[in-house]
Structures are given as structure tokens and as C-alpha cells.
Design a protein around this motif. Structure first.
Motif, PDB file in Angstrom:
ATOM      1  N   SER A 173      -6.747 -18.969 -13.310  1.00 18.05           N
ATOM      2  CA  SER A 173      -7.697 -20.082 -13.398  1.00 18.05           C
ATOM      3  C   SER A 173      -8.318 -20.171 -14.791  1.00 18.05           C
ATOM      4  O   SER A 173      -8.555 -21.270 -15.306  1.00 18.05           O
ATOM      5  CB  SER A 173      -8.793 -19.920 -12.343  1.00 18.05           C
ATOM      6  OG  SER A 173      -8.255 -19.949 -11.034  1.00 18.05           O
ATOM      7  N   SER A 177      -8.166 -23.383 -17.423  1.00 18.57           N
ATOM      8  CA  SER A 177      -9.399 -23.987 -17.940  1.00 18.57           C
ATOM      9  C   SER A 177      -9.387 -24.128 -19.453  1.00 18.57           C
ATOM     10  O   SER A 177     -10.017 -25.036 -20.011  1.00 18.57           O
ATOM     11  CB  SER A 177     -10.609 -23.150 -17.512  1.00 18.57           C
ATOM     12  OG  SER A 177     -10.596 -21.880 -18.150  1.00 18.57           O
ATOM     13  N   ALA A 182      -9.054 -29.028 -16.981  1.00 15.60           N
ATOM     14  CA  ALA A 182      -9.422 -28.691 -15.602  1.00 15.60           C
ATOM     15  C   ALA A 182     -10.551 -27.682 -15.601  1.00 15.60           C
ATOM     16  O   ALA A 182     -10.652 -26.821 -16.488  1.00 15.60           O
ATOM     17  CB  ALA A 182      -8.209 -28.139 -14.864  1.00 15.60           C
ATOM     18  N   LYS A 183     -11.399 -27.755 -14.574  1.00 20.48           N
ATOM     19  CA  LYS A 183     -12.547 -26.856 -14.457  1.00 20.48           C
ATOM     20  C   LYS A 183     -12.535 -26.155 -13.106  1.00 20.48           C
ATOM     21  O   LYS A 183     -13.338 -26.434 -12.228  1.00 20.48           O
ATOM     22  CB  LYS A 183     -13.857 -27.641 -14.633  1.00 20.48           C
ATOM     23  CG  LYS A 183     -13.985 -28.361 -15.973  1.00 20.48           C
ATOM     24  CD  LYS A 183     -13.945 -27.390 -17.149  1.00 20.48           C
ATOM     25  CE  LYS A 183     -14.039 -28.112 -18.476  1.00 20.48           C
ATOM     26  NZ  LYS A 183     -13.882 -27.177 -19.620  1.00 20.48           N
ATOM     27  N   PRO A 184     -11.595 -25.234 -12.914  1.00 23.57           N
ATOM     28  CA  PRO A 184     -11.565 -24.516 -11.635  1.00 23.57           C
ATOM     29  C   PRO A 184     -12.684 -23.506 -11.545  1.00 23.57           C
ATOM     30  O   PRO A 184     -13.297 -23.125 -12.551  1.00 23.57           O
ATOM     31  CB  PRO A 184     -10.200 -23.822 -11.667  1.00 23.57           C
ATOM     32  CG  PRO A 184      -9.945 -23.602 -13.124  1.00 23.57           C
ATOM     33  CD  PRO A 184     -10.537 -24.787 -13.830  1.00 23.57           C
ATOM     34  N   LYS A 185     -12.943 -23.059 -10.313  1.00 20.94           N
ATOM     35  CA  LYS A 185     -13.952 -22.026 -10.104  1.00 20.94           C
ATOM     36  C   LYS A 185     -13.421 -20.695 -10.628  1.00 20.94           C
ATOM     37  O   LYS A 185     -12.284 -20.311 -10.356  1.00 20.94           O
ATOM     38  CB  LYS A 185     -14.268 -21.901  -8.612  1.00 20.94           C
ATOM     39  CG  LYS A 185     -15.338 -20.869  -8.307  1.00 20.94           C
ATOM     40  CD  LYS A 185     -15.615 -20.805  -6.809  1.00 20.94           C
ATOM     41  CE  LYS A 185     -16.682 -19.747  -6.509  1.00 20.94           C
ATOM     42  NZ  LYS A 185     -16.955 -19.644  -5.054  1.00 20.94           N
ATOM     43  N   THR A 193      -9.888 -18.303  -6.144  1.00 18.41           N
ATOM     44  CA  THR A 193      -9.178 -19.575  -6.009  1.00 18.41           C
ATOM     45  C   THR A 193      -8.570 -19.668  -4.612  1.00 18.41           C
ATOM     46  O   THR A 193      -7.742 -18.833  -4.236  1.00 18.41           O
ATOM     47  CB  THR A 193      -8.067 -19.686  -7.063  1.00 18.41           C
ATOM     48  OG1 THR A 193      -8.640 -19.498  -8.353  1.00 18.41           O
ATOM     49  CG2 THR A 193      -7.403 -21.044  -6.999  1.00 18.41           C
ATOM     50  N   ASN A 197      -4.891 -25.256  -8.305  1.00 16.66           N
ATOM     51  CA  ASN A 197      -5.567 -26.040  -9.334  1.00 16.66           C
ATOM     52  C   ASN A 197      -4.530 -26.668 -10.248  1.00 16.66           C
ATOM     53  O   ASN A 197      -3.536 -26.030 -10.615  1.00 16.66           O
ATOM     54  CB  ASN A 197      -6.510 -25.159 -10.162  1.00 16.66           C
ATOM     55  CG  ASN A 197      -7.670 -24.642  -9.344  1.00 16.66           C
ATOM     56  OD1 ASN A 197      -8.347 -25.409  -8.665  1.00 16.66           O
ATOM     57  ND2 ASN A 197      -7.899 -23.331  -9.390  1.00 16.66           N
ATOM     58  N   GLY A 199      -3.807 -28.876 -13.909  1.00 13.40           N
ATOM     59  CA  GLY A 199      -4.325 -29.279 -15.212  1.00 13.40           C
ATOM     60  C   GLY A 199      -3.239 -29.958 -16.018  1.00 13.40           C
ATOM     61  O   GLY A 199      -2.049 -29.709 -15.813  1.00 13.40           O
ATOM     62  N   ALA A 211      -0.042 -25.659 -12.887  1.00 14.64           N
ATOM     63  CA  ALA A 211      -0.750 -25.350 -11.640  1.00 14.64           C
ATOM     64  C   ALA A 211      -0.760 -23.856 -11.422  1.00 14.64           C
ATOM     65  O   ALA A 211       0.195 -23.151 -11.789  1.00 14.64           O
ATOM     66  CB  ALA A 211      -0.080 -26.041 -10.452  1.00 14.64           C
TER      67      ALA A 211
END
Length: 479
Positions: A173, A177, A182-185, A193, A197, A199, A211
Motif C-alpha cells: 500500500s 501511495s 491513490a491514498k490507501p489506508k 488492507t 487498491n 492506482g 493494484a
């Protein structure tokens, strides 16, 4: 609360066709003006369409039953019923449609791609459309055909060019980022995750999507953890990127064993053997991480793998990685065959194809199967003798009577038209076809015929009187 769903079972029902109308036109001084019943409307279809603004199947998880509207029945005055409204269901790009047995029905890729999941039923013909020279005033109309009812499975397979695979907390992740917007947790605990995700990365003139696949652990391909739920998301990717954690705090793990475990899970899942691999040694900004990367890099290169040392924190090695991935993606795209223009394939039926089959079953029933006979049965109002006779005429013209005779059917044998669950069963009479032919003037009404000219009517009446007088003159009361 569930926010990401990538597999649902959907129950779809198309609209039923509206019934045709049996009506006779009436107006002052013309009480029987001929049939004017309108046709029923077509039932609505259930259509799946790719919408790139939709990213999950969550709506169908909460509401799995979807139905299109029915067609309206026809009315007198030659007014046809309104068609049912199609039900359009938006699905994410990359959705695969399967039946209950797992057979693939459609693979929906690309904005606007459509698939008719359930076909709406035909509307029944009104008696105006059924009128002919032989049947001038039909006293019946055809019923609407029920729409299709289907149980389908929707599976989402992410459409991405690059898939990041690796153990939880390997830094996948974090890489997305910094490589994309993309701003994944991101957190320092396993299984942060819970959903893939996506991007978008731009490297020179190449734009590609990347991904991460969460939840891969030993046994993932057999359903352990979350891996099995998301392994399908790597199927469409052009390149697999192994993200190895060189600063892991778990003493029983090392990057090489992590790579072997993930490769074994990918092998067990199947279908990914020929995808290009790249290894990313992550977290080399930590001194111990750089030392471990220097130790294992020769072993990885000896396996024929391209190795990149990166750090999501210091941005070390990210540019080289992004351009290397762009090159692989560009090669994969160039290797794909170009889409050909749509071709219309004509497959004519065999000259001996009757459109139906007659089989003798173990219980002695002769079963008739075929698209036309089964649809005609569904359209028939069996409470109307005239409609039943019309069905007999249609079956006779199709050749069902002849095929039953060839199959050995005798008077009184049971005949079923349709599948077992909704078949129409009756005792067969070989004279049924002959009776239908003898009733060929079914539906005629001499009151609807054009009136004869006055001179013709006078001549006819005079001829009747002359005939009666001749009979009287030859009459002998004592004979």
C-alpha cells in the motif's frame, strides 16, 4: 460494515410479455366491424452494462433480486400495449458473469460493454393480427410469453496492468501511495488492507494501473485468510511484482522464504505461470534492511529475476521501478492481437432441422421439445376452444403430428410439450390434425362479409322460389 464486494449471486427476472386483446370493432349502424384487438407489449430485458464509475458489487449484495417491468396488454381499437422498460444494471469494469455451475457466460471489459442477462417475453398477438382470409374474426388472442428467470453469479476481476503481491505489511500500500495518487489506508499491523487498491501511474508516455492484492498468506489458495477472495484480481495483470520486506520483525521469516510461499500460492491458484515477475526489496532505507537486501540480491538474480531496491519513505529507486514496469506493460500491450472489426457469422440451420424433437420416455410419454412448440403452448389460452384449435393447426403445419406417427405414437398415448416442470400433457388423437383442417373456416362470421348487390339478392331469391315451386309441382300426396 462491508464496503467492498467482488462476488455476488444475483437473481434476475425479465418482464413478461403482455397478452393480446380479442376485440371486435363496434360503431353505430355497424355493430360488427371486424376484429380490432391490439398486440401485447414486449417484456423488459435485464441488461448488465460496464460503468467505470462503479467499483464494487455492493449494491447487488444488499439487493440480489432484480426484475424488469412487464409489457402491457393490448386493447381494442388496434391499440398495442406498451413495452416493458428494460432494467439496466451497472457493473464494474472486469466483471465476469457465470451460471450456477460456474460456466462463464460473459466477460465484461471496457466501458459500455453490455450483456443481456434475462430476455423479456414476447407480447401476444391480438385477434386483429391473427385474422386471415380463412379466419376473418378470431374470437381469441395469444397470451404473452413469460420473461426469462436466471440465477447468475457476478465476479469482479480487477482490470490492472501490474499486481503487487506479498505478505501483509510488506509495504504494498505504501508503494501504491507514492507511485500514484491513490491514498490507501496504511498502518503497521497485518491485514491493514482488506480490499484491493488501485492506482494510476504515469511513466514517460506510458500510463498504466497498479493494484495490490491483500491477504496472501500460506494456504491462501485453499481459502485460508483473505487471499482466495482476492487472488482472482491478479488474473488480468500483465506483470506480477513481489514486494519483499527486508526489515521484517518476525524472526521466523526471511525475504526468500516469503517469495517461495507466495509463488507456491500463485502456482496452486493456477494460470499465472507465464506472467513476468519482478522482485522489489522494500524498506532499504533502514540500515538492517539494506544489509539484508545486499545479501539476498545475488540469490534472486541467480533465479533470473529482475531486482529493484526501493524505499517508499525516502523514494529511493521508485523512478527506475516505475519506468521498468512501464516498459513491460508496453511490451505486453504490443503483443496483444489487435481487435478485428466485428464480423457477422451466419450459421444456417441444417436442411433436415425440423426445429423440434420427439422422444419416447421410459414412462411411455412422448415428449416434444423445441423453441416454437413450447412458446406456442405458453401463448395458448386453454380455456378457449378456438385458441386450442389454432394451436393444433400450428403444430400440424410444423410437422409434429407426422413425427409422432413416425415415433410410433398411437391414439390415447400421452404427449407432453415442454420440460418436465412446466409441460402441457394431453392424450394424443391422430385425428387432431384432421379436425383442425376440417375446422379451417374457424373464426369466420358471414355477417362480416361484404353485402351482395341488390340485383344479385333478387336473382338469388327468385332462384330459391323457382326451386321450391318445382319441388311442389312434383309432389304426389298419395305416393
Amino acid at each position: 460494515m462491508t464496503t467492498f464486494v467482488d462476488r455476488v449471486e444475483l437473481h434476475v427476472a425479465a418482464g413478461n410479455g403482455g397478452h393480446g386483446c380479442a376485440s371486435v370493432h363496434r360503431e353505430k349502424f355497424k355493430p360488427l366491424g371486424g376484429p380490432d384487438g391490439g398486440n401485447g407489449g414486449r417484456g423488459g430485458d435485464v441488461i448488465l452494462v460496464v460503468d467505470q464509475s462503479v467499483t464494487t458489487l455492493l449494491d447487488y449484495h444488499h439487493s440480489p433480486h432484480r426484475k424488469a417491468t412487464n409489457g402491457k396488454p393490448g386493447e381494442g381499437g388496434n391499440r398495442s400495449g406498451k413495452d416493458g422498460q428494460d432494467l439496466v444494471l451497472p457493473v464494474p469494469d472486469g466483471t465476469v458473469v457465470l451460471d450456477k455451475r460456474g460456466n462463464v457466460l460473459a466477460d465484461l471489459v471496457g466501458q459500455g460493454t453490455t450483456y443481456i442477462a434475462a430476455q423479456g417475453g414476447r407480447g401476444g398477438l391480438g385477434n386483429a393480427a391473427l385474422a386471415s382470409a380463412r379466419r376473418k374474426a378470431p374470437g381469441f388472442a395469444l397470451l404473452g410469453v413469460p420473461g426469462d428467470v436466471q440465477d447468475i453469479v457476478l465476479e469482479l476481476k480487477t482490470v490492472a496492468d501490474v499486481a503487487l503481491v506479498g505478505y501483509p505489511s510488506a509495504g504494498k500500500s505504501s508503494l501504491i501511495s507514492v507511485l500514484s495518487a491513490a491514498k490507501p489506508k496504511i498502518a503497521d499491523y497485518p491485514f491493514t488492507t482488506l480490499v484491493p487498491n488501485l492506482g494510476v501511474v504515469t511513466a514517460g508516455s506510458t500510463v498504466y494501473t497498479i493494484a495490490d492484492v491483500p491477504g496472501l498468506i500460506p494456504g491462501a489458495s485453499q481459502g485460508k485468510g483473505l487471499g482466495l477472495e482476492f487472488l482472482r484480481h491478479v488474473e488480468r495483470c500483465s506483470v506480477l511484482v513481489h514486494v519483499l520486506d527486508t526489515a521484517t520483525l518476525e524472526s521466523e521469516r526471511d525475504p526468500l522464504s516469503d517469495l517461495d510461499v507466495i509463488e507456491e500460492e500463485l502456482k496452486e491458484y493456477g494460470g499465472l505461470e507465464n506472467r513476468p515477475r519482478i522482485v522489489v526489496l522494500n524498506k532499504v532505507d533502514i540500515p538492517d534492511g539494506q544489509d539484508l537486501a545486499d545479501m539476498i540480491r545475488p540469490d534472486l538474480e541467480a533465479r533470473g529475476l529482475r531486482v529493484f531496491e526501493v524505499s517508499a519513505v525516502s523514494r529511493q529507486g521508485l523512478k527506475e521501478l516505475s519506468f521498468a514496469l512501464a516498459g513491460i506493460v508496453a511490451e505486453a500491450r504490443a503483443a496483444k492481437p489487435k481487435e478485428e472489426a466485428t464480423r457477422i457469422v451466419i450459421r444456417p440451420k441444417a436442411v433436415d432441422d425440423a426445429g423440434f424433437t420427439v422422444t419416447l420416455e421410459d414412462d411411455g410419454i412422448y415428449r416434444v421439445r423445441g423453441e416454437k412448440p413450447e412458446r406456442w403452448v405458453r401463448q395458448t389460452d386453454f380455456n378457449n376452444d378456438e385458441a386450442v384449435g389454432y394451436l393444433a393447426d400450428r403444430l400440424n403445419r410444423l410437422g409434429v403430428e407426422d413425427e409422432l406417427m413416425k415415433a410410433g405414437a398411437r391414439a390415447g398415448d400421452g404427449v407432453a410439450i415442454g420440460a418436465e416442470e412446466d409441460a402441457v400433457v394431453f392424450d394424443w388423437e391422430p385425428t387432431m390434425a384432421a379436425g383442425a383442417e376440417m375446422l379451417g373456416r374457424r373464426g369466420e362470421d358471414h355477417r362480416l362479409e361484404a353485402p351482395r348487390p341488390a340485383a344479385q339478392r333478387r336473382r338469388d331469391r327468385q332462384a330459391e322460389r323457382d326451386e321450391a315451386e318445382q319441388e311442389y309441382q312434383g309432389f304426389d300426396p298419395f305416393a
